[in-house]
Design a protein around this motif. Structure first.
Motif, PDB file in Angstrom:
ATOM      1  N   CYS A 181       0.839  -1.209   0.000  1.00  0.00           N
ATOM      2  CA  CYS A 181       0.000   0.000   0.000  1.00  0.00           C
ATOM      3  C   CYS A 181       0.869   1.253   0.000  1.00  0.00           C
ATOM      4  O   CYS A 181       0.582   2.241   0.691  1.00  0.00           O
ATOM      5  CB  CYS A 181      -0.951   0.003   1.190  1.00  0.00           C
ATOM      6  N   GLY A 182       1.951   1.213  -0.760  1.00  0.00           N
ATOM      7  CA  GLY A 182       2.882   2.334  -0.821  1.00  0.00           C
ATOM      8  C   GLY A 182       2.394   3.468  -1.702  1.00  0.00           C
ATOM      9  O   GLY A 182       1.265   3.462  -2.201  1.00  0.00           O
ATOM     10  N   PRO A 209     -12.501  -7.009 -13.188  1.00  0.00           N
ATOM     11  CA  PRO A 209     -11.812  -6.193 -12.191  1.00  0.00           C
ATOM     12  C   PRO A 209     -11.040  -7.056 -11.199  1.00  0.00           C
ATOM     13  O   PRO A 209     -11.456  -8.161 -10.861  1.00  0.00           O
ATOM     14  CB  PRO A 209     -12.952  -5.462 -11.497  1.00  0.00           C
ATOM     15  N   LEU A 210      -9.903  -6.522 -10.748  1.00  0.00           N
ATOM     16  CA  LEU A 210      -9.093  -7.176  -9.733  1.00  0.00           C
ATOM     17  C   LEU A 210      -9.124  -6.292  -8.496  1.00  0.00           C
ATOM     18  O   LEU A 210      -8.686  -5.145  -8.543  1.00  0.00           O
ATOM     19  CB  LEU A 210      -7.658  -7.344 -10.231  1.00  0.00           C
ATOM     20  N   TYR A 211      -9.653  -6.812  -7.408  1.00  0.00           N
ATOM     21  CA  TYR A 211      -9.823  -5.997  -6.197  1.00  0.00           C
ATOM     22  C   TYR A 211      -8.680  -6.219  -5.214  1.00  0.00           C
ATOM     23  O   TYR A 211      -8.107  -7.297  -5.117  1.00  0.00           O
ATOM     24  CB  TYR A 211     -11.164  -6.308  -5.539  1.00  0.00           C
ATOM     25  N   ASN A 212      -8.373  -5.160  -4.493  1.00  0.00           N
ATOM     26  CA  ASN A 212      -7.277  -5.171  -3.540  1.00  0.00           C
ATOM     27  C   ASN A 212      -7.664  -4.259  -2.381  1.00  0.00           C
ATOM     28  O   ASN A 212      -8.350  -3.256  -2.585  1.00  0.00           O
ATOM     29  CB  ASN A 212      -6.009  -4.656  -4.237  1.00  0.00           C
ATOM     30  N   THR A 213      -7.232  -4.601  -1.174  1.00  0.00           N
ATOM     31  CA  THR A 213      -7.631  -3.830   0.002  1.00  0.00           C
ATOM     32  C   THR A 213      -6.435  -3.158   0.664  1.00  0.00           C
ATOM     33  O   THR A 213      -5.459  -3.815   1.026  1.00  0.00           O
ATOM     34  CB  THR A 213      -8.337  -4.725   1.032  1.00  0.00           C
ATOM     35  N   CYS A 214      -6.507  -1.841   0.811  1.00  0.00           N
ATOM     36  CA  CYS A 214      -5.512  -1.059   1.540  1.00  0.00           C
ATOM     37  C   CYS A 214      -6.238  -0.162   2.535  1.00  0.00           C
ATOM     38  O   CYS A 214      -7.245   0.469   2.181  1.00  0.00           O
ATOM     39  CB  CYS A 214      -4.670  -0.203   0.587  1.00  0.00           C
ATOM     40  N   SER A 215      -5.723  -0.115   3.737  1.00  0.00           N
ATOM     41  CA  SER A 215      -6.312   0.716   4.804  1.00  0.00           C
ATOM     42  C   SER A 215      -7.801   0.447   4.974  1.00  0.00           C
ATOM     43  O   SER A 215      -8.598   1.374   5.200  1.00  0.00           O
ATOM     44  CB  SER A 215      -6.068   2.204   4.507  1.00  0.00           C
ATOM     45  N   GLY A 216      -8.178  -0.811   4.817  1.00  0.00           N
ATOM     46  CA  GLY A 216      -9.559  -1.198   5.032  1.00  0.00           C
ATOM     47  C   GLY A 216     -10.493  -0.912   3.881  1.00  0.00           C
ATOM     48  O   GLY A 216     -11.692  -1.197   3.974  1.00  0.00           O
ATOM     49  N   THR A 217      -9.977  -0.346   2.789  1.00  0.00           N
ATOM     50  CA  THR A 217     -10.811  -0.010   1.636  1.00  0.00           C
ATOM     51  C   THR A 217     -10.487  -0.933   0.468  1.00  0.00           C
ATOM     52  O   THR A 217      -9.337  -1.016   0.028  1.00  0.00           O
ATOM     53  CB  THR A 217     -10.596   1.446   1.208  1.00  0.00           C
ATOM     54  N   SER A 218     -11.498  -1.612  -0.043  1.00  0.00           N
ATOM     55  CA  SER A 218     -11.323  -2.479  -1.202  1.00  0.00           C
ATOM     56  C   SER A 218     -11.554  -1.662  -2.467  1.00  0.00           C
ATOM     57  O   SER A 218     -12.517  -0.887  -2.558  1.00  0.00           O
ATOM     58  CB  SER A 218     -12.315  -3.644  -1.146  1.00  0.00           C
ATOM     59  N   ARG A 219     -10.667  -1.787  -3.425  1.00  0.00           N
ATOM     60  CA  ARG A 219     -10.787  -1.030  -4.665  1.00  0.00           C
ATOM     61  C   ARG A 219     -10.296  -1.861  -5.842  1.00  0.00           C
ATOM     62  O   ARG A 219      -9.515  -2.798  -5.687  1.00  0.00           O
ATOM     63  CB  ARG A 219      -9.989   0.274  -4.577  1.00  0.00           C
ATOM     64  N   SER A 220     -10.757  -1.507  -7.008  1.00  0.00           N
ATOM     65  CA  SER A 220     -10.275  -2.124  -8.242  1.00  0.00           C
ATOM     66  C   SER A 220      -8.937  -1.490  -8.594  1.00  0.00           C
ATOM     67  O   SER A 220      -8.801  -0.268  -8.597  1.00  0.00           O
ATOM     68  CB  SER A 220     -11.280  -1.877  -9.372  1.00  0.00           C
ATOM     69  N   VAL A 221      -7.916  -2.308  -8.852  1.00  0.00           N
ATOM     70  CA  VAL A 221      -6.577  -1.783  -9.098  1.00  0.00           C
ATOM     71  C   VAL A 221      -6.269  -1.699 -10.594  1.00  0.00           C
ATOM     72  O   VAL A 221      -6.858  -2.411 -11.411  1.00  0.00           O
ATOM     73  CB  VAL A 221      -5.497  -2.613  -8.376  1.00  0.00           C
ATOM     74  N   MET A 222      -5.335  -0.821 -10.926  1.00  0.00           N
ATOM     75  CA  MET A 222      -4.960  -0.541 -12.312  1.00  0.00           C
ATOM     76  C   MET A 222      -3.800  -1.456 -12.747  1.00  0.00           C
ATOM     77  O   MET A 222      -2.722  -0.995 -13.107  1.00  0.00           O
ATOM     78  CB  MET A 222      -4.571   0.938 -12.443  1.00  0.00           C
ATOM     79  N   THR A 248      -3.523   6.833  -9.507  1.00  0.00           N
ATOM     80  CA  THR A 248      -3.351   5.386  -9.588  1.00  0.00           C
ATOM     81  C   THR A 248      -3.807   4.780  -8.262  1.00  0.00           C
ATOM     82  O   THR A 248      -3.314   5.172  -7.206  1.00  0.00           O
ATOM     83  CB  THR A 248      -1.883   5.003  -9.863  1.00  0.00           C
ATOM     84  N   PRO A 249      -4.735   3.833  -8.282  1.00  0.00           N
ATOM     85  CA  PRO A 249      -5.245   3.271  -7.033  1.00  0.00           C
ATOM     86  C   PRO A 249      -4.146   2.617  -6.208  1.00  0.00           C
ATOM     87  O   PRO A 249      -3.253   1.975  -6.744  1.00  0.00           O
ATOM     88  CB  PRO A 249      -6.263   2.229  -7.516  1.00  0.00           C
ATOM     89  N   THR A 250      -4.218   2.793  -4.912  1.00  0.00           N
ATOM     90  CA  THR A 250      -3.271   2.160  -4.000  1.00  0.00           C
ATOM     91  C   THR A 250      -3.463   0.642  -4.038  1.00  0.00           C
ATOM     92  O   THR A 250      -4.589   0.153  -4.090  1.00  0.00           O
ATOM     93  CB  THR A 250      -3.478   2.668  -2.571  1.00  0.00           C
ATOM     94  N   GLN A 251      -2.367  -0.109  -4.029  1.00  0.00           N
ATOM     95  CA  GLN A 251      -2.459  -1.560  -4.009  1.00  0.00           C
ATOM     96  C   GLN A 251      -1.374  -2.129  -3.106  1.00  0.00           C
ATOM     97  O   GLN A 251      -0.354  -1.486  -2.850  1.00  0.00           O
ATOM     98  CB  GLN A 251      -2.357  -2.133  -5.430  1.00  0.00           C
ATOM     99  N   THR A 252      -1.590  -3.338  -2.625  1.00  0.00           N
ATOM    100  CA  THR A 252      -0.683  -3.924  -1.639  1.00  0.00           C
ATOM    101  C   THR A 252       0.655  -4.326  -2.226  1.00  0.00           C
ATOM    102  O   THR A 252       1.648  -4.427  -1.504  1.00  0.00           O
ATOM    103  CB  THR A 252      -1.320  -5.160  -0.992  1.00  0.00           C
TER     104      THR A 252
END
Length: 324
Positions: A249-250, A271-284, A257-261
């Motif tokens: 989550c850097g 879509p590929l979902y990823n969770t950072c800081s408790g928020t799930s989002r679709s990543v680029m 650009t969406p944050t990703q782990t």
């Protein structure tokens, strides 16, 4: 979406992209290059070493980032049109297969131009979710100035920049402050390529290195066979970081650009979902600065466009490339 912050400690000044797997070891001196399941980059270790030992590199980085923030907040663009970067391709070859053809060099330059102009045919795959932040035309172009070829008996190169020095069997850069030098070598073990960031602008080792099996399309090795290794590395050369910020989550210093782990690999399904800081989002994951296969990467973001343009302005770190 991330906010853009200035963190000196998160700079990457040199990156090396490699292909590896849990069971793979680097090829021995006389071995041929083997293709592994995925890419990875030891960039953070290289960056930490450089920044911890080179105060001038830290100062250059600080100046570049300060200029970037000013460029972005003022809403500036390249008002004088596209910047056409002159390219010198330096080829070190042991076999005829490694002595890549002029046609293949032209092919790679064409790929760079399409990817940075947003005219790549697979740009139609950009999801609607990200169409509002796609870069489109970055206003960066490339043209070949000359090709330098040199036969060598060396069977493998590393990341110690030996290919960039004639004294160690390589080819000296051509006026690196004014020309983008790109070295192509036959075999770097498990390494696809690596690049210097703008902090190195004009220095003897400034430029990008690509292993021949991943340069261009014709005769290249899947799944890195569409010339996107060069697109990724040139992104670093123009001050783009890996999209996940080289930390869980850097921060890649780009707001859109969406944050990703971490990195993505292979050919993910959207879509590929990823969770950072408790928020799930679709990543680029289809961004050129992720680690997916060549066929799965096909876009820059608008924020990445601004970063790359910033170093090419008349006062930017790579302003010396504006010779045409």
């Amino acid at each position: 979406m991330k906010k853009t912050f200035f963190y000196l400690a998160t700079a990457i000044t040199l990156t090396a992209c490699t292909q590896n797997s849990e069971t793979e070891t680097l090829a021995e001196e006389n071995s041929t290059t083997t293709v592994a399941a995925r890419r990875s980059c030891p960039s953070e270790e290289i960056r930490q070493q450089l920044l911890s030992t080179d105060a001038s590199a830290r100062a250059r980085y600080a100046n570049i980032e300060a200029g970037l923030q000013s460029f972005i907040t003022s809403g500036k663009v390249l008002a004088d049109g596209s910047v056409d970067i002159p390219v010198v391709v330096n080829i070190l070859y042991k076999s005829s297969a490694e002595n890549i053809s002029d046609a293949r060099i032209a092919e790679q330059i064409a790929i760079l131009n399409a990817d940075f102009a947003g005219t790549n045919t697979d740009a139609t795959k950009i999801p609607t979710e990200f169409s509002g932040v796609k870069a489109g035309d970055t206003q960066v172009r490339f043209h070949l100035v000359k090709t330098v070829r040199k036969a060598t008996t060396k069977t493998k190169w590393g990341t110690n920049d030996a290919m960039k020095k004639s004294s160690s069997g390589g080819i000296d850069a051509t006026s690196p402050a004014n020309y983008f030098n790109l070295w192509v070598v036959g075999n770097m073990g498990g390494i696809l390529g690596y690049a210097t960031f703008p902090e190195s602008a004009g220095l003897w080792n400034d430029g990008v290195v690509i292993a021949a099996p991943y340069f261009g399309k014709t005769g290249t090795t899947a799944p890195y066979n569409l010339g996107r290794t060069a697109t990724h590395e040139v992104g670093h050369y123009l001050n783009l970081r890996h999209i996940w910020g080289d930390a869980s989550c850097g921060n890649d210093q780009v707001a859109d650009t969406p944050t990703q782990t971490g990195a993505n690999y292979g050919k993910p399904t959207y879509p590929l979902y990823n969770t950072c800081s408790g928020t799930s989002r679709s990543v680029m994951f289809m961004n050129y600065m992720d680690y997916v296969d060549d066929a799965a990467m096909f876009m820059f973001s608008a924020g990445q466009k601004a970063r790359s343009q910033s170093v090419l302005t008349s006062s930017g770190a790579r302003s010396g490339l504006r010779v045409y």
